[in-house]
Design a protein around this motif. Structure first.
Motif, PDB file in Angstrom:
ATOM      1  N   PRO A 258     -12.117  26.282  21.594  1.00  5.82           N
ATOM      2  CA  PRO A 258     -13.334  25.500  21.387  1.00  5.82           C
ATOM      3  C   PRO A 258     -13.475  25.114  19.925  1.00  5.82           C
ATOM      4  CG  PRO A 258     -13.858  27.818  21.683  1.00  5.82           C
ATOM      5  CD  PRO A 258     -12.398  27.667  21.994  1.00  5.82           C
ATOM      6  N   ILE A 259     -14.058  23.955  19.691  1.00  7.17           N
ATOM      7  CA  ILE A 259     -14.214  23.437  18.336  1.00  7.17           C
ATOM      8  C   ILE A 259     -15.681  23.493  17.954  1.00  7.17           C
ATOM      9  CG2 ILE A 259     -13.929  21.409  16.853  1.00  7.17           C
ATOM     10  CD1 ILE A 259     -11.686  20.523  18.760  1.00  7.17           C
ATOM     11  N   THR A 260     -15.957  24.061  16.795  1.00  8.33           N
ATOM     12  CA  THR A 260     -17.331  24.152  16.306  1.00  8.33           C
ATOM     13  C   THR A 260     -17.739  22.817  15.690  1.00  8.33           C
ATOM     14  OG1 THR A 260     -17.053  26.513  15.850  1.00  8.33           O
ATOM     15  CG2 THR A 260     -18.907  25.399  14.793  1.00  8.33           C
ATOM     16  N   ILE A 261     -18.802  22.214  16.231  1.00  9.92           N
ATOM     17  CA  ILE A 261     -19.243  20.903  15.757  1.00  9.92           C
ATOM     18  C   ILE A 261     -20.610  20.954  15.086  1.00  9.92           C
ATOM     19  CG2 ILE A 261     -17.885  19.604  17.445  1.00  9.92           C
ATOM     20  CD1 ILE A 261     -20.388  19.392  19.170  1.00  9.92           C
ATOM     21  N   ILE A 262     -21.352  22.066  15.297  1.00  4.21           N
ATOM     22  CA  ILE A 262     -22.657  22.256  14.651  1.00  4.21           C
ATOM     23  C   ILE A 262     -22.732  23.695  14.163  1.00  4.21           C
ATOM     24  CG2 ILE A 262     -25.164  22.229  14.928  1.00  4.21           C
ATOM     25  CD1 ILE A 262     -24.823  20.221  17.176  1.00  4.21           C
ATOM     26  N   SER A 263     -23.169  23.878  12.940  1.00  5.92           N
ATOM     27  CA  SER A 263     -23.327  25.220  12.394  1.00  5.92           C
ATOM     28  C   SER A 263     -24.568  25.266  11.514  1.00  5.92           C
ATOM     29  CB  SER A 263     -22.095  25.613  11.578  1.00  5.92           C
ATOM     30  OG  SER A 263     -22.250  26.897  11.012  1.00  5.92           O
ATOM     31  N   ASP A 264     -25.450  26.219  11.802  1.00  2.00           N
ATOM     32  CA  ASP A 264     -26.673  26.401  11.010  1.00  2.00           C
ATOM     33  C   ASP A 264     -27.504  25.124  10.922  1.00  2.00           C
ATOM     34  OD1 ASP A 264     -26.113  29.048  10.514  1.00  2.00           O
ATOM     35  OD2 ASP A 264     -24.962  28.613   8.703  1.00  2.00           O
ATOM     36  N   GLY A 265     -27.637  24.428  12.056  1.00  2.52           N
ATOM     37  CA  GLY A 265     -28.480  23.235  12.099  1.00  2.52           C
ATOM     38  C   GLY A 265     -27.909  22.027  11.396  1.00  2.52           C
ATOM     39  N   THR A 266     -26.587  22.005  11.147  1.00  3.90           N
ATOM     40  CA  THR A 266     -25.959  20.898  10.433  1.00  3.90           C
ATOM     41  C   THR A 266     -24.728  20.409  11.188  1.00  3.90           C
ATOM     42  OG1 THR A 266     -26.662  21.860   8.334  1.00  3.90           O
ATOM     43  CG2 THR A 266     -24.960  20.163   8.228  1.00  3.90           C
ATOM     44  N   PHE A 267     -24.572  19.078  11.305  1.00  4.40           N
ATOM     45  CA  PHE A 267     -23.378  18.509  11.917  1.00  4.40           C
ATOM     46  C   PHE A 267     -22.159  18.761  11.038  1.00  4.40           C
ATOM     47  CE2 PHE A 267     -26.511  15.492  13.897  1.00  4.40           C
ATOM     48  CZ  PHE A 267     -26.267  15.859  15.218  1.00  4.40           C
ATOM     49  N   LEU A 268     -21.051  19.173  11.638  1.00  2.00           N
ATOM     50  CA  LEU A 268     -19.773  19.259  10.932  1.00  2.00           C
ATOM     51  C   LEU A 268     -19.021  17.960  11.220  1.00  2.00           C
ATOM     52  CD1 LEU A 268     -18.809  22.975  11.739  1.00  2.00           C
ATOM     53  CD2 LEU A 268     -20.170  22.069   9.838  1.00  2.00           C
ATOM     54  N   GLU A 269     -19.354  16.932  10.463  1.00  2.00           N
ATOM     55  CA  GLU A 269     -18.898  15.572  10.766  1.00  2.00           C
ATOM     56  C   GLU A 269     -17.381  15.451  10.781  1.00  2.00           C
ATOM     57  OE1 GLU A 269     -20.861  12.456   8.663  1.00  2.00           O
ATOM     58  OE2 GLU A 269     -22.751  13.540   8.498  1.00  2.00           O
ATOM     59  N   ASN A 270     -16.707  16.032   9.794  1.00  2.00           N
ATOM     60  CA  ASN A 270     -15.246  15.922   9.747  1.00  2.00           C
ATOM     61  C   ASN A 270     -14.606  16.517  10.998  1.00  2.00           C
ATOM     62  OD1 ASN A 270     -15.335  14.709   7.243  1.00  2.00           O
ATOM     63  ND2 ASN A 270     -15.074  16.623   6.119  1.00  2.00           N
TER      64      ASN A 270
END
Length: 240
Positions: free
Chosen positions: A171-183
């Protein structure tokens, strides 16, 4: 007062003091340590040992030094929880060593990791063939996390019941601590707009999400900051 009695009193006092500080720092300190936590632990231990044996040292100054060294990790952990960027600087980022059964030599060189060290870590996990590995990631605490290829994994009940095996990717983490991981989102082949639509369909904002991941089938898993409160409220309504 005889020196040996003073040494005993100092030692016992420092032991209880370190116990209190350890409880204050939390259980994370008892697990794998980050670089900063490792340095802090060594320094505090060295100060405590010297302070208990050398009666010529000022006890108050020594305790003050221990407190400062112990409080700094607490402050850093608070900032780390609030900012992923700050957390990446202090704790570093996980590094992929093996992907799709292939060793990423460039990443290993960055972490000063040799092939022998990689093979040793794999053998500790009862893995003797690199080609059996789908992903191997060096975590920020120095632990090597390994995901075997589907055909090399142990059979699960769901595989037997459904009589089918489907290809699995981490699985790929796309959101962490309420922030989008855009890259990460774009590298996975998705768009920011698509993720926003998924959130809107659940009537949620990105700031409500503590952790968001997406699996190989495109399904999104979301863990919200206050999900335990929602569960509690539902139970109260049912009981009421």
């Amino acid at each position: 007062m005889p020196e040996w009695i003073e040494v005993i009193i100092r030692s016992i006092s420092i032991i209880f003091g370190l116990f209190f500080i350890t409880k204050l720092l939390g259980k994370k300190q008892l697990s794998k340590l980050s670089f900063f936590e490792y340095i802090t632990g060594i320094t505090v231990g060295d100060i405590a040992g010297t302070l208990s044996m050398d009666i010529e040292l000022n006890l108050v100054n020594g305790i003050s030094s221990i407190l400062i060294w112990s409080l700094v990790p607490i402050v850093i952990s608070i900032f780390s929880l609030k900012s992923k960027g700050f957390r990446d600087i202090v704790e570093g980022k996980a590094t992929t060593f093996i992907q799709d059964g292939k060793i990423l030599e460039g990443n290993m060189r960055k972490e000063k990791y040799s092939a022998d060290e990689l093979l040793e870590q794999l053998r500790k996990k009862d893995i003797f063939q690199v080609s059996d590995v789908e992903f191997a990631i060096l975590e920020t605490n120095g632990e090597l996390s390994v995901l075997l290829k589907q055909e090399k994994q142990q059979v699960k009940w769901e595989d037997i019941l459904h009589k089918k095996v489907k290809y699995y990717e981490r699985p790929i983490t796309i959101i962490s601590d309420g922030t989008f991981l855009e890259n990460t989102i774009y590298e996975a082949g998705y768009s920011l707009e698509w993720v926003r639509e998924k959130l809107q369909s659940r009537k949620k904002d990105v700031k409500d999400v503590f952790l968001g991941q997406i699996d190989s089938s495109g399904e999104i898993f979301l863990d919200f900051y206050h999900d335990h409160l929602e569960i509690k409220n539902k139970k109260e309504k049912e009981n009421g």
